[in-house]
Write a protein that holds these residues in place. Structure first.
Motif, short mmCIF file in Angstrom:
data_model
loop_
_atom_site.label_atom_id
_atom_site.label_comp_id
_atom_site.label_asym_id
_atom_site.label_seq_id
_atom_site.Cartn_x
_atom_site.Cartn_y
_atom_site.Cartn_z
N HIS B 83 0.84 -1.20 0.00
CA HIS B 83 0.00 0.00 0.00
C HIS B 83 0.87 1.25 0.00
O HIS B 83 0.59 2.22 -0.69
N TYR B 84 1.95 1.17 0.73
CA TYR B 84 2.87 2.30 0.77
C TYR B 84 3.45 2.57 -0.61
O TYR B 84 3.59 3.72 -1.03
N GLN B 85 3.77 1.51 -1.30
CA GLN B 85 4.28 1.67 -2.67
C GLN B 85 3.27 2.40 -3.54
O GLN B 85 3.62 3.29 -4.31
N LEU B 86 2.03 2.00 -3.39
CA LEU B 86 0.96 2.66 -4.14
C LEU B 86 0.93 4.16 -3.86
O LEU B 86 0.86 4.98 -4.77
N LEU B 87 0.98 4.48 -2.58
CA LEU B 87 0.93 5.88 -2.19
C LEU B 87 2.13 6.63 -2.75
O LEU B 87 2.00 7.77 -3.22
#
Lengths: 257, 257
Positions: B83-87
DNA sequence: CCTTGACCTTTACGTTGCGTAAAGGTCTAT
DNA sequence: ATAGACCTTTACGCAACGTAAAGGTCAAGG
């Protein structure tokens, strides 16, 4: 130099549907409609589309784009400036969120699970405050201070022991699953023990247990790659093996949902 | 410690609809339903909701939240990392867009209007290339090189003179609008002249003109605060005055859209 | 006992920008 | 004439709810 929808779509890189939609909302209408009802676009429309796509890239809403291009006296510079403010806000928010996610990951890895309490402090305080405000006096007088305080205490924290026990059981399941998988039979005593422990483990966190939910979860393990990746750490195919074990344990046939 | 929907909504800060929605998608079901069909939430649900809202703050989708809370063995850390990568991707994209918006504002303020040509170079090259690829030979042989080259040339740039003339007319309109507004009568010759010039000015950029569209635009001026702010620079109420003038000019009654 | 008002319920449409059928006309080539 | 590649419109689906609309429920007051 005339184009039908899909011709224009091809050279501009958007879909035919997009062009029809733009026509529908009056953002980009074809130059004319031919005798067969086909949309025919000309040079002017190509130029307009190019403008539209440029602003779309900037994440301007189609509605605003419509105003910007249909009305040149629209103060585009001002619009862009306020749009920039919007984007800046968005980014600031993203930064906060990212920092929060990072902290959460760190705290989880640091072995401080379920310590989200701090983060929810405001939320819970709000709740407790509400309780005190609205029911505090009545409840305190009806049930006594101890009931209220105990309730609030439970509200503030969850059982650490239960959490640890649950975690241990989870690890045990993984070990047993590996053994059972090597043995190879999802109907074996070992595999059925895994299924039973899995149920037990689930009930730590589930408010209500049902065979259907358990079976559904087992199916989800196989369907969602993130679960599959997790259980397949044991061995490739372990996820499906676990599902089969559980279904046998529950005495349920494979479903097709 | 039991709550109906709106009670829970109030202490948690979400809407009742949100809670019903969460029930509907199976994200957060009430502890029980009372005899009247009311949703009753208990302590466990409050805690769950708090978890849900925490992840929602992190912009995790409800579907993912559902998995994270309904299944503790779901690898939350991994999920959060991806999810962090997405952000991070989102933010990188935002950065690019913001830089682009900034450049666009600068170029507009630098008095290089309609000079988006460079930015669209790729797009237009693509288009010209297509033209050459698909029709180049046939058209060149049919109409001669000059037609093709002239067409491409027109495609690459818009008329600077027309743009300047349009701008001048726009400024003239503002000056005349001020005079007419001071005079005070939208039916006056002066005001009607403004409306006529406004039509003329519009036709620079509109591919087709209709009274209805002109009237609609006039209404939009009043409805959209950004237009209002623009025309009200002349004087407060100038926007409505302009609209009235245009409607009279067009011989159209006020509509109610 | 009845009404009022504050709750609760379900159903369902609107939002944004299209993707994706489905059902059907048109055009071109063989 | 028929196939295949186009085009058309209609309409549902997506995320996460907001917002009526139409209707039961419940406590208080006349």
């Amino acid at each position: 130099m005339e184009y039908t929808v899909n011709k224009l779509a091809q050279i501009s890189g958007v879909s035919g549907r997009t062009l029809r939609y733009y026509d529908q909302i009056g953002l980009l209408e074809p130059a004319r409609i031919n005798s067969s009802g086909y949309r025919i676009y000309g040079q002017k429309e190509v130029d307009l589309l190019q403008q539209i796509l440029f602003y779309r890239e900037l994440e301007v809403s189609l509605e605003d784009i419509k105003k910007m291009i249909s009305e040149p006296m629209f103060d585009q510079t001002e619009a862009l400036k306020s749009h920039y403010q919007l984007l800046a806000q968005k980014r600031a928010r993203l930064d906060k969120i990212m920092a929060n996610v990072k902290r959460t990951i760190a705290s989880k890895q640091g072995g401080i699970p379920m310590q989200d309490k701090d983060k929810f402090a405001a939320f819970k305080d709000n709740l407790i405050e509400e309780n005190e405000d609205k029911y505090g006096e009545e409840i305190r007088s009806k049930y006594g201070d101890k009931t209220v305080d105990a309730s609030n205490a439970k509200l503030r924290g969850m059982s650490e022991e239960d959490f640890k026990a649950m975690n241990d059981l989870g690890e045990e399941i993984m070990v047993l699953l590996e053994k059972a998988y090597i043995a190879g039979d999802p109907a074996s005593d070992l595999a059925q023990d895994v299924a039973a422990k899995h149920k037990q483990w689930l009930m730590y966190s589930w408010s209500s247990y049902s065979k259907e939910a358990h079976a559904g979860l087992a199916e989800m393990y196989v369907a969602d790659e993130r679960f599959t990746a997790f259980y397949d750490k044991v061995a490739e195919g372990a996820t499906e093996f676990l599902r089969d074990s559980i279904l046998i344990y529950l005495g349920i046939e494979k479903q097709d949902s």
